[in-house]
Scaffold this active site. Sequence first.
Site, PDB file in Angstrom:
ATOM      1  CG  ASP A 129      -1.624   1.265   1.897  1.00 15.45           C
ATOM      2  OD1 ASP A 129      -1.640   2.244   0.556  1.00 15.45           O
ATOM      3  OD2 ASP A 129      -2.156   1.213   2.517  1.00 15.45           O
ATOM      4  CE  LYS A 163      -1.511   7.121  -3.238  1.00 21.77           C
ATOM      5  NZ  LYS A 163      -1.869   6.262  -1.798  1.00 21.77           N
ATOM      6  CD  GLU A 177      -5.188   3.810  -2.271  1.00 20.93           C
ATOM      7  OE1 GLU A 177      -5.969   4.324  -1.334  1.00 20.93           O
ATOM      8  OE2 GLU A 177      -4.103   4.334  -2.548  1.00 20.93           O
ATOM      9  CG  ASP A 235      -9.024   4.963   1.573  1.00 21.99           C
ATOM     10  OD1 ASP A 235      -8.600   5.316   2.125  1.00 21.99           O
ATOM     11  OD2 ASP A 235      -8.119   3.913   0.394  1.00 21.99           O
TER      12      ASP A 235
END
Length: 608
Positions: free
Chosen positions: A8, A70, A171, A193
């Site tokens: 992850d 990211k 994810e 999330d």
Amino acid sequence: MEKVIGIDLGTTNSCVAILENGSPVVIPNRGGYKTTPSMVGITEAGKRLVGHIAKRQAITNAENTVFAAKRLIGRKWTSPQVKNAVATSSYRIVEGPHQDVRIKLRDKDYSVPEVSAMVLQEMRVIAEDYLGQPVSKAVITVPAYFNDNQRQATRDAGEIAGLDVIRIINEPTAAALSYGFDRKEPRTIAVYDLGGGTFDISVLEIGEHGVFKVVATAGDTFLGGEDFDARIIDWLVTGFQKEHNIDLRQDRMALQRLKDAAEKAKCELSGVRETEINLPFIISSGKNEALHLQRSLNRSTLEELCADLVERTVDICRQTLEDASLEKKEVEEVVLVGGMTRMPKIQAEVQAFFEREPCKGVHPDEVVALGAAIQAAALVSDKQEMILLDVTPHALGILTIGNQFEELIPQNTTVPTTRNKIFTTSRDHQTAVKILVMQGDSKASAEDNEILGEFVLTGLRRAPKGQVEIEVTFEINADGIVSVLAKDLETGLEQSIQVTASSGLTRDEVKAMIDNAQDYMVERRSSEEFEEIRQEAVKLSVEIERLLPQVEQIVATSDFGRDAIDKAKAIVGKAKISIERKNIGELKEHLEQMSRTLRMFKGVVAKG
Ligand code: AMP
């Protein structure tokens, strides 16, 4: 069977897991932590620091420490998100050679995949140390809402880190795999999330026989914990400005300290109702006196500061259910993922919206990596125990006359899929058409969408406009690779392309970065080996020197004894020189001789 890890790669933290004896487990790093900060720092001496060690020096080395890379991965220099990051970041973000984004650390520009690769490499090392064997394959997760360029950039990052990325999965899908791993009953779940940088909501149907079908997915790649931190920073900066008429944002180090303190306060307020923010000597005044920042923040102020952010996530949830034609009551379980879901206000709002208490059984920081590990093991297993049916997060289509975006594959279509549509020529005697392949959700202004590729179908038969029919077919395979075929229906003439998303890097650049990363690994592994041997040598010399006076007393009368003592002193001296020179080969040889000497010394002392 070959070990494949699940990673992850988070905005704030990363986590690596593996399937062991049939169950997924998170692999702790050397410090014993199950997650590792996705941070990279370069020291003044040029040394690379990744993870906790990078985080610890972030304040004193703010300009050369990258966090939240990211948010930039796979984005173009001109994108509004990059502009925003350039304005607010404590590290320097500069334009790359292909309109891409580079990060300046010390005097070198790094591409974003390169920075992410450093984090991935760290995760790989954590896994290799734990398994005691090399790891070369991985499944990496990305936000469901990532477009193809962002996915490709993540793949590049994996490749640079020396990993064969066997699949990129979403994810929330990974979270659902982990949630559904031991649960056999079919049900519809929502995965909410909210991580450090991105928000995703996905609705999935977990069916019988291990079928996981994503029904809908949506999100915002620029909405996450960092925005909550930014609200606290704004509040602190504005308060300070009012009091002292000084803008703390002008000072990079102060900004980094504020960021740290803001995040800390936010996390604390998940457990307590009030917290103190204390930053002594934050800046000096015009009169050269040191100024301190001290304020207390309570939970309700934080909630007010961030109310619209929480609301935005709920709006996206509402829209997603609508798009999937689902009623709230059809969602049988809500799974919370990402560090931000520890915030009580978020839990309360999610509960209020879905009208049910979120599931407590999954760990928000680990669930995604665990799911990636499950998928990784399934991909290399010969048993077909699990089927994953994901959807396209964005619509795919082509640009037509008048800048119109003509959608061929709508958002949330299950992949793999094939769709086609017939278009006609727009001009008399037109002999060629240019097909511009686009991805995005903006129908009104096509230029807001991402261009994935283009090609030209030439040699069309001359005819009045509207009379030549061209069939355009889009195909997306299980890996998410898009192919487009254009065909003149009358002549059968056709032209196709495989749309290769662009990470912003050329193949040559990626290759050079792979070489650099490999060199780094060789150097790192050898400096780790040197450190191990050095410690052993120091331990042996301390022991030898401790016994030396006793041995001298016992054997001093014999020539043989004196000779042995001289040799012992000499070898300890040589080892010290080898340590200074960092000569690993020499030191290894001395180590053996020192072990023998110590054994002999111990024997002499025992007998004497
Ligand atoms: P992730 O990307 O899932 O690792 O989530 C990281 C984000 O969660 C960061 O913005 C953290 O500040 C935030 N976070 C972690 N723990 C907490 C907490 N206890 N309360 C609020 N936010 C948290």
